[in-house]
Scaffold this active site. Structure first.
Site, PDB file in Angstrom:
ATOM      1  N   LYS A  88      -2.182  21.092 -10.784  1.00  0.00           N
ATOM      2  CA  LYS A  88      -1.793  21.994 -11.867  1.00  0.00           C
ATOM      3  C   LYS A  88      -1.038  21.070 -13.102  1.00  0.00           C
ATOM      4  O   LYS A  88      -0.137  20.192 -12.929  1.00  0.00           O
ATOM      5  CB  LYS A  88      -0.526  22.799 -11.193  1.00  0.00           C
ATOM      6  CG  LYS A  88      -1.140  23.910 -10.295  1.00  0.00           C
ATOM      7  CD  LYS A  88      -0.064  24.900  -9.724  1.00  0.00           C
ATOM      8  CE  LYS A  88      -0.782  25.752  -8.639  1.00  0.00           C
ATOM      9  NZ  LYS A  88       0.526  26.695  -8.085  1.00  0.00           N
ATOM     10  N   ASP A 132       4.810   5.153   3.516  1.00  0.00           N
ATOM     11  CA  ASP A 132       4.379   6.766   3.719  1.00  0.00           C
ATOM     12  C   ASP A 132       5.581   7.662   4.188  1.00  0.00           C
ATOM     13  O   ASP A 132       6.712   6.972   4.592  1.00  0.00           O
ATOM     14  CB  ASP A 132       2.970   7.071   4.394  1.00  0.00           C
ATOM     15  CG  ASP A 132       2.242   8.151   3.979  1.00  0.00           C
ATOM     16  OD1 ASP A 132       3.021   9.334   3.848  1.00  0.00           O
ATOM     17  OD2 ASP A 132       1.307   8.372   3.864  1.00  0.00           O
ATOM     18  N   ASP A 189      -1.578  12.212  -4.017  1.00  0.00           N
ATOM     19  CA  ASP A 189      -1.650  13.382  -4.324  1.00  0.00           C
ATOM     20  C   ASP A 189      -1.963  13.695  -5.898  1.00  0.00           C
ATOM     21  O   ASP A 189      -1.223  13.168  -6.710  1.00  0.00           O
ATOM     22  CB  ASP A 189      -0.232  14.122  -4.274  1.00  0.00           C
ATOM     23  CG  ASP A 189      -0.218  15.620  -4.126  1.00  0.00           C
ATOM     24  OD1 ASP A 189      -0.813  16.275  -4.939  1.00  0.00           O
ATOM     25  OD2 ASP A 189       0.679  16.182  -3.061  1.00  0.00           O
ATOM     26  N   ARG A 213     -13.601   8.321   7.269  1.00  0.00           N
ATOM     27  CA  ARG A 213     -14.193  10.006   7.754  1.00  0.00           C
ATOM     28  C   ARG A 213     -13.882  10.749   6.563  1.00  0.00           C
ATOM     29  O   ARG A 213     -14.544  11.934   6.708  1.00  0.00           O
ATOM     30  CB  ARG A 213     -13.903  10.058   9.165  1.00  0.00           C
ATOM     31  CG  ARG A 213     -12.457  10.421   9.601  1.00  0.00           C
ATOM     32  CD  ARG A 213     -12.168  10.684  11.066  1.00  0.00           C
ATOM     33  NE  ARG A 213     -10.821  10.788  11.502  1.00  0.00           N
ATOM     34  CZ  ARG A 213     -10.423  11.937  11.728  1.00  0.00           C
ATOM     35  NH1 ARG A 213     -10.935  12.949  11.132  1.00  0.00           N
ATOM     36  NH2 ARG A 213      -9.015  11.847  11.728  1.00  0.00           N
ATOM     37  N   PHE A 214     -12.529  10.878   6.350  1.00  0.00           N
ATOM     38  CA  PHE A 214     -12.020  11.727   5.205  1.00  0.00           C
ATOM     39  C   PHE A 214     -12.876  11.833   4.031  1.00  0.00           C
ATOM     40  O   PHE A 214     -13.253  12.508   3.411  1.00  0.00           O
ATOM     41  CB  PHE A 214     -10.410  11.770   5.109  1.00  0.00           C
ATOM     42  CG  PHE A 214      -9.660  11.729   6.422  1.00  0.00           C
ATOM     43  CD1 PHE A 214      -9.667  13.225   6.865  1.00  0.00           C
ATOM     44  CD2 PHE A 214      -9.236  10.649   7.041  1.00  0.00           C
ATOM     45  CE1 PHE A 214      -8.856  13.378   7.954  1.00  0.00           C
ATOM     46  CE2 PHE A 214      -8.485  10.916   8.084  1.00  0.00           C
ATOM     47  CZ  PHE A 214      -8.148  12.386   8.708  1.00  0.00           C
ATOM     48  N   GLU A 215     -13.062  10.695   3.564  1.00  0.00           N
ATOM     49  CA  GLU A 215     -13.915  10.272   2.230  1.00  0.00           C
ATOM     50  C   GLU A 215     -15.213  10.568   2.655  1.00  0.00           C
ATOM     51  O   GLU A 215     -15.842  11.272   1.710  1.00  0.00           O
ATOM     52  CB  GLU A 215     -13.746   8.747   2.071  1.00  0.00           C
ATOM     53  CG  GLU A 215     -14.467   8.476   0.574  1.00  0.00           C
ATOM     54  CD  GLU A 215     -14.182   7.180   0.202  1.00  0.00           C
ATOM     55  OE1 GLU A 215     -14.482   6.546  -0.898  1.00  0.00           O
ATOM     56  OE2 GLU A 215     -13.521   6.243   1.036  1.00  0.00           O
ATOM     57  N   GLU A 243       0.940  -1.140  -0.057  1.00  0.00           N
ATOM     58  CA  GLU A 243      -0.030   0.114   0.124  1.00  0.00           C
ATOM     59  C   GLU A 243       0.972   1.300   0.041  1.00  0.00           C
ATOM     60  O   GLU A 243       1.630   1.329   0.964  1.00  0.00           O
ATOM     61  CB  GLU A 243      -0.887   0.019   1.086  1.00  0.00           C
ATOM     62  CG  GLU A 243      -1.823   1.169   0.934  1.00  0.00           C
ATOM     63  CD  GLU A 243      -2.703   1.161   2.535  1.00  0.00           C
ATOM     64  OE1 GLU A 243      -3.734   1.962   2.513  1.00  0.00           O
ATOM     65  OE2 GLU A 243      -2.321   0.546   3.436  1.00  0.00           O
TER      66      GLU A 243
END
Length: 307
Positions: free
Chosen positions: A195, A141, A191, A265-267, A116
């Site tokens: 741009k 990460d 991420d 919860r973020f989703e 992952e």
């Protein structure tokens, strides 16, 4: 590596409850006395966590290339710092590119291993590990609070099938994993680099997929998810065009969110704001010529970052 769905709480958010107080670089709680600074400085060269993840594990061993991530600096709570100090020597892995990992030795068993890339604060990773204890999760990460939080969750819930990698996942794939050693790849909410001039920094590119394919066993599942629709379209395009992967959806296109990927919860916050989350489920295929030839251990050439 994560976008807004996995962004940690802002510095102005409420102070955590006792036991999870913010800590300084020395790993000690940042108690504040009026008239005194709450931050305690480290001596030059002193590591932030002596027994924890290193600041730059690969150092100068590798040429500078276009990276798809940026290290994020935020406060580490006392609970996270404690987990890093206690558990990193056993469950942590610095990605230095200097050795090849024996995954069976790393996990202490021969269960299938899923890689992952980018786990935010680790809640979804911990849920998936608990739901599938027969699968090992090697998760990577560069966010120190997230690393500490995931170790804390794993310890609290008795999850022994998680190992936390610190550093660049491309170096891990390129230098530290052997061909056909992985049974799956997960990249949730990377991420998006919105741009146009930064699109080259997006992780999901043909070169990365070729590298990943060399480390995935035939039949391994690649699962991607993003709430940035232009990036989702690019992911779908490059995966569909890549000869080493096939879409698991009979008609092609995006997949429904599988039950094994938790809705964090973020989703939920993103969905409440009208974000559209797209999942992609592709499978590693093996061609006849690949079956006859030895898997190549030479990944694609790195591009230098000229920005």
């Amino acid at each position: 590596m994560s976008d807004s769905l996995n962004t940690p709480e802002a510095p102005g958010s409420p102070r955590p409850s006792s036991g999870d107080e913010p800590v300084t670089g020395t790993g000690e709680p940042a108690g504040h006395t009026p008239g005194e600074s709450a931050r305690r400085t480290r001596a030059k060269g002193q590591p932030r966590f002596p027994d924890g993840p290193r600041a730059d594990p690969a150092g100068s061993h590798f040429e500078r290339r276009i990276r798809s991530f940026q290290p994020r600096r935020s406060r580490v709570t006392a609970g996270q710092a404690d987990a890093l100090q206690r558990l990193w020597p056993e469950w942590g892995l610095d990605i230095d590119g200097q050795r090849v990992i024996d995954l069976a030795e790393l996990f202490g068993n021969t269960n299938p291993v899923v890689l992952e890339i980018g786990f935010g604060m680790g809640e979804a990773t911990a849920q998936m590990a608990a739901a599938d204890p027969g699968t090992n999760i090697l998760t990577v990460d560069v966010h120190t609070p997230g690393q500490g939080n995931l170790l804390k969750l794993a310890d609290r819930n008795g999850l022994t099938n998680i190992r936390v990698g610190n550093g660049d996942a491309v170096i891990l794939l390129r230098k530290m994993l052997t061909p056909d050693s992985l049974d799956g790849l997960r990249v949730y909410f990377p991420d998006p680099w919105p741009k146009k001039r930064h699109h080259k920094r997006r992780l999901i590119q043909p070169e990365f997929l070729t590298l990943a394919a060399s480390r995935l066993r035939p039949g391994a599942l690649v699962h991607l998810a993003t709430d940035w629709e232009p990036y989702a379209e690019q992911m779908l395009e490059v995966l569909t065009a890549h000869p080493d992967f096939e879409n698991t959806q009979p008609g092609g296109g995006f997949a429904p969110r599988p039950e094994f990927r938790p809705l964090t919860r973020f989703e939920r916050q993103g969905l409440d704001k009208g974000h559209v989350v797209n999942d992609l489920l592709f499978r590693r295929v093996q061609h006849e010529e690949q079956h006859q030839e030895q898997p190549s251990d030479q990944p694609p050439t790195e591009r230098l970052d000229r920005d």
